[in-house]
Scaffold this motif. Structure first.
Motif, PDB file in Angstrom:
ATOM      1  N   ALA A  25      46.964  48.830  27.512  1.00  0.00           N
ATOM      2  CA  ALA A  25      47.220  47.483  26.933  1.00  0.00           C
ATOM      3  C   ALA A  25      46.888  46.381  27.951  1.00  0.00           C
ATOM      4  N   TYR A  26      46.214  46.771  29.040  1.00  0.00           N
ATOM      5  CA  TYR A  26      45.911  45.775  30.084  1.00  0.00           C
ATOM      6  C   TYR A  26      44.864  44.766  29.594  1.00  0.00           C
ATOM      7  N   HIS A  27      44.926  43.555  30.142  1.00  0.00           N
ATOM      8  CA  HIS A  27      44.063  42.482  29.611  1.00  0.00           C
ATOM      9  C   HIS A  27      42.588  42.688  29.938  1.00  0.00           C
ATOM     10  N   ILE A  28      42.263  43.745  30.655  1.00  0.00           N
ATOM     11  CA  ILE A  28      40.829  44.055  30.864  1.00  0.00           C
ATOM     12  C   ILE A  28      40.159  44.358  29.522  1.00  0.00           C
ATOM     13  N   ILE A  62      55.659  31.253  43.516  1.00  0.00           N
ATOM     14  CA  ILE A  62      56.960  30.773  42.998  1.00  0.00           C
ATOM     15  C   ILE A  62      57.750  31.982  42.493  1.00  0.00           C
ATOM     16  N   LYS A  63      57.065  32.838  41.741  1.00  0.00           N
ATOM     17  CA  LYS A  63      57.688  34.057  41.210  1.00  0.00           C
ATOM     18  C   LYS A  63      58.149  34.948  42.346  1.00  0.00           C
ATOM     19  N   ASP A  64      57.284  35.117  43.356  1.00  0.00           N
ATOM     20  CA  ASP A  64      57.648  35.995  44.473  1.00  0.00           C
ATOM     21  C   ASP A  64      58.771  35.396  45.315  1.00  0.00           C
ATOM     22  N   ASP A  86      49.814  35.675  51.151  1.00  0.00           N
ATOM     23  CA  ASP A  86      48.485  35.960  50.559  1.00  0.00           C
ATOM     24  C   ASP A  86      48.032  34.798  49.675  1.00  0.00           C
ATOM     25  N   HIS A  87      48.962  34.171  48.999  1.00  0.00           N
ATOM     26  CA  HIS A  87      48.581  33.109  48.054  1.00  0.00           C
ATOM     27  C   HIS A  87      48.640  31.726  48.686  1.00  0.00           C
ATOM     28  N   ASP A  88      49.698  31.441  49.425  1.00  0.00           N
ATOM     29  CA  ASP A  88      49.844  30.094  50.002  1.00  0.00           C
ATOM     30  C   ASP A  88      49.056  29.928  51.294  1.00  0.00           C
ATOM     31  N   ALA A 134      57.328  32.057  31.368  1.00  0.00           N
ATOM     32  CA  ALA A 134      58.220  33.172  30.995  1.00  0.00           C
ATOM     33  C   ALA A 134      58.283  34.189  32.121  1.00  0.00           C
ATOM     34  N   TYR A 135      57.165  34.377  32.816  1.00  0.00           N
ATOM     35  CA  TYR A 135      57.135  35.344  33.923  1.00  0.00           C
ATOM     36  C   TYR A 135      57.983  34.841  35.094  1.00  0.00           C
ATOM     37  N   ILE A 136      57.858  33.538  35.379  1.00  0.00           N
ATOM     38  CA  ILE A 136      58.670  32.969  36.468  1.00  0.00           C
ATOM     39  C   ILE A 136      60.157  33.066  36.119  1.00  0.00           C
ATOM     40  N   LEU A 152      53.832  45.526  38.483  1.00  0.00           N
ATOM     41  CA  LEU A 152      53.005  46.746  38.481  1.00  0.00           C
ATOM     42  C   LEU A 152      51.853  46.710  37.480  1.00  0.00           C
ATOM     43  N   THR A 153      51.652  45.578  36.795  1.00  0.00           N
ATOM     44  CA  THR A 153      50.386  45.474  36.048  1.00  0.00           C
ATOM     45  C   THR A 153      49.238  45.536  37.046  1.00  0.00           C
ATOM     46  N   GLU A 154      49.567  45.278  38.322  1.00  0.00           N
ATOM     47  CA  GLU A 154      48.523  45.382  39.352  1.00  0.00           C
ATOM     48  C   GLU A 154      48.092  46.814  39.622  1.00  0.00           C
ATOM     49  N   GLN A 163      35.301  44.864  38.653  1.00  0.00           N
ATOM     50  CA  GLN A 163      34.392  44.636  37.509  1.00  0.00           C
ATOM     51  C   GLN A 163      33.779  43.243  37.606  1.00  0.00           C
ATOM     52  N   ARG A 164      34.592  42.267  37.985  1.00  0.00           N
ATOM     53  CA  ARG A 164      34.065  40.900  38.119  1.00  0.00           C
ATOM     54  C   ARG A 164      33.044  40.834  39.246  1.00  0.00           C
ATOM     55  N   LEU A 165      33.399  41.474  40.364  1.00  0.00           N
ATOM     56  CA  LEU A 165      32.482  41.440  41.515  1.00  0.00           C
ATOM     57  C   LEU A 165      31.159  42.121  41.183  1.00  0.00           C
ATOM     58  N   ILE A 181      35.276  35.059  46.479  1.00  0.00           N
ATOM     59  CA  ILE A 181      36.049  35.624  47.604  1.00  0.00           C
ATOM     60  C   ILE A 181      37.447  36.041  47.166  1.00  0.00           C
ATOM     61  N   TYR A 182      38.004  35.321  46.208  1.00  0.00           N
ATOM     62  CA  TYR A 182      39.362  35.672  45.761  1.00  0.00           C
ATOM     63  C   TYR A 182      39.405  37.115  45.271  1.00  0.00           C
ATOM     64  N   PHE A 183      38.442  37.478  44.441  1.00  0.00           N
ATOM     65  CA  PHE A 183      38.424  38.830  43.864  1.00  0.00           C
ATOM     66  C   PHE A 183      38.228  39.880  44.967  1.00  0.00           C
ATOM     67  N   PHE A 220      56.374  43.902  28.823  1.00  0.00           N
ATOM     68  CA  PHE A 220      56.601  42.437  28.807  1.00  0.00           C
ATOM     69  C   PHE A 220      55.518  41.756  29.632  1.00  0.00           C
ATOM     70  N   LYS A 221      55.261  42.257  30.832  1.00  0.00           N
ATOM     71  CA  LYS A 221      54.265  41.635  31.717  1.00  0.00           C
ATOM     72  C   LYS A 221      52.856  41.809  31.159  1.00  0.00           C
ATOM     73  N   LEU A 222      52.581  42.926  30.532  1.00  0.00           N
ATOM     74  CA  LEU A 222      51.271  43.101  29.872  1.00  0.00           C
ATOM     75  C   LEU A 222      51.107  42.065  28.767  1.00  0.00           C
TER      76      LEU A 222
HETATM   77  O1  AHQ Z   1      45.485  37.603  41.305  1.00  0.00           O
HETATM   78  C1  AHQ Z   1      46.534  38.307  40.827  1.00  0.00           C
HETATM   79  C2  AHQ Z   1      47.716  38.403  41.540  1.00  0.00           C
HETATM   80  O2  AHQ Z   1      47.835  37.800  42.730  1.00  0.00           O
HETATM   81  C3  AHQ Z   1      48.769  39.121  40.993  1.00  0.00           C
HETATM   82  C4  AHQ Z   1      50.126  39.345  41.538  1.00  0.00           C
HETATM   83  C5  AHQ Z   1      50.701  40.373  40.587  1.00  0.00           C
HETATM   84  C6  AHQ Z   1      52.117  40.070  40.187  1.00  0.00           C
HETATM   85  O3  AHQ Z   1      52.929  39.854  41.082  1.00  0.00           O
HETATM   86  O4  AHQ Z   1      52.398  40.077  38.965  1.00  0.00           O
HETATM   87  N1  AHQ Z   1      49.798  40.392  39.447  1.00  0.00           N
HETATM   88  C7  AHQ Z   1      48.646  39.750  39.766  1.00  0.00           C
HETATM   89  C8  AHQ Z   1      47.460  39.673  39.041  1.00  0.00           C
HETATM   90  C9  AHQ Z   1      46.386  38.942  39.596  1.00  0.00           C
HETATM   91  N2  AHQ Z   1      45.175  38.819  38.979  1.00  0.00           N
HETATM   92  C10 AHQ Z   1      45.048  39.230  37.590  1.00  0.00           C
HETATM   93  C11 AHQ Z   1      43.575  39.250  37.187  1.00  0.00           C
HETATM   94  O5  AHQ Z   1      43.247  39.783  36.150  1.00  0.00           O
HETATM   95  O6  AHQ Z   1      42.815  38.630  37.924  1.00  0.00           O
HETATM   96  C12 AHQ Z   1      45.780  40.522  37.379  1.00  0.00           C
HETATM   97  C13 AHQ Z   1      47.268  40.259  37.661  1.00  0.00           C
HETATM   98  C14 AHQ Z   1      48.065  41.478  37.334  1.00  0.00           C
HETATM   99  O7  AHQ Z   1      47.470  42.554  37.090  1.00  0.00           O
HETATM  100  O8  AHQ Z   1      49.302  41.367  37.198  1.00  0.00           O
END
Ligand code: AHQ
Length: 254
Positions: A25-28, A62-64, A86-88, A134-136, A152-154, A163-165, A181-183, A220-222
């Protein structure tokens, strides 16, 4: 659904397999993402995706931070804090890093968006905003172990970044490769994150009811990720579906 009367939890191996099964069910697999990665996206659709996904990217630290604020385990926090850096980014001498949010802005400008229209969130659709918020809110209000499970959707993320790269340079040569570079960074970061998050999840969710809860959390996260793509598909269209006009904004966009 698992049978709640079961008294024996799944083994770690079977539990991990059940978690990984949710990847179907992943958004890929979402039509909007398929359109992007098969090279059928217009420049407007790509810019819309980058601008909307920016709202998700800035939500991650923010979530983390919410996870950290709920977590009473120093060893977990020592590892989890890496996600925020990693993000900030950080400017610790010798470990300077612009961070993923800056890299995402670079992706945006490489697609032709201005820094201002990325960061002022003018393109973010209500559906994307609601899903991300909702995730936050989940991370702020649920036990930190549940937010670890939600990340863990990661488990499925390295594949989508690779795939993007593999496809964007060929399909979208007009996007400077520096924007990707982000990917590149995310492939290894996601692997490290998943190793940590999966270990915590397999340990904490250790009864049949808790293991079913873990599957529900992952779903839920998916849904969060899927809904973001639904909202972007509605706003920017799909190859066989026209785009919708943006919702009129109360405030005039400069
Ligand atoms: O760039 C992404 C990222 O930093 C995260 C953190 C993690 C989380 O804590 O929920 N999930 C996630 C995801 C990132 N990129 C998405 C994408 O498709 O580029 C995928 C996404 C995830 O699989 O949850």
């Amino acid at each position: 659904m698992s049978d709640y009367t079961t008294t024996t939890p799944w083994s770690r191996k079977e539990f991990e397999e059940r978690l990984r099964e949710q990847g179907k069910a992943y958004h890929i697999y979402h039509p909007f993402n398929v359109m992007l990665n098969e090279g059928h996206a217009t420049q407007e659709q790509i810019r819309g995706w980058v601008a909307n996904r920016f709202y998700y990217q800035i939500a991650i630290p923010i979530k983390d931070g919410a996870v950290l604020s709920n977590c009473d385990d120093r060893d977990v926090r020592r590892e989890w804090v890496k996600r925020i850096i990693d993000h900030d980014g950080c400017d610790i001498p010798g470990a300077e890093d612009e961070g993923g949010i800056e890299a995402w802005i670079r992706l945006g400008t490489a697609t032709g968006l201005s820094r201002e229209e990325i960061t002022d969130l003018r393109h973010v659709t209500p559906g994307v905003r609601f899903a991300v918020d909702a995730y936050i809110e989940f991370a702020r209000t649920r036990p930190w172990q549940e937010s670890v499970c939600a990340s863990l959707t990661e488990l499925f993320a390295p594949k989508i970044h690779k795939q993007r790269l593999a496809t964007w340079p060929e399909h979208y040569p007009w996007i400077d490769s520096d924007g990707l570079i982000y990917f590149r960074n995310r492939v290894t970061q996601a692997r490290r994150d998943v190793e940590h998050g999966l270990s915590i999840t397999l340990d904490y969710f250790n009864t049949p009811a808790l293991q079913q809860r873990a599957l529900d959390i992952l779903n839920f996260k998916l849904d969060v990720l899927w809904q973001m793509n639904d909202a972007m598909a509605l706003r920017y269209g799909l190859p066989d579906k026209p785009a919708n006009a943006p919702r009129p904004t109360a405030r005039p966009v400069s």
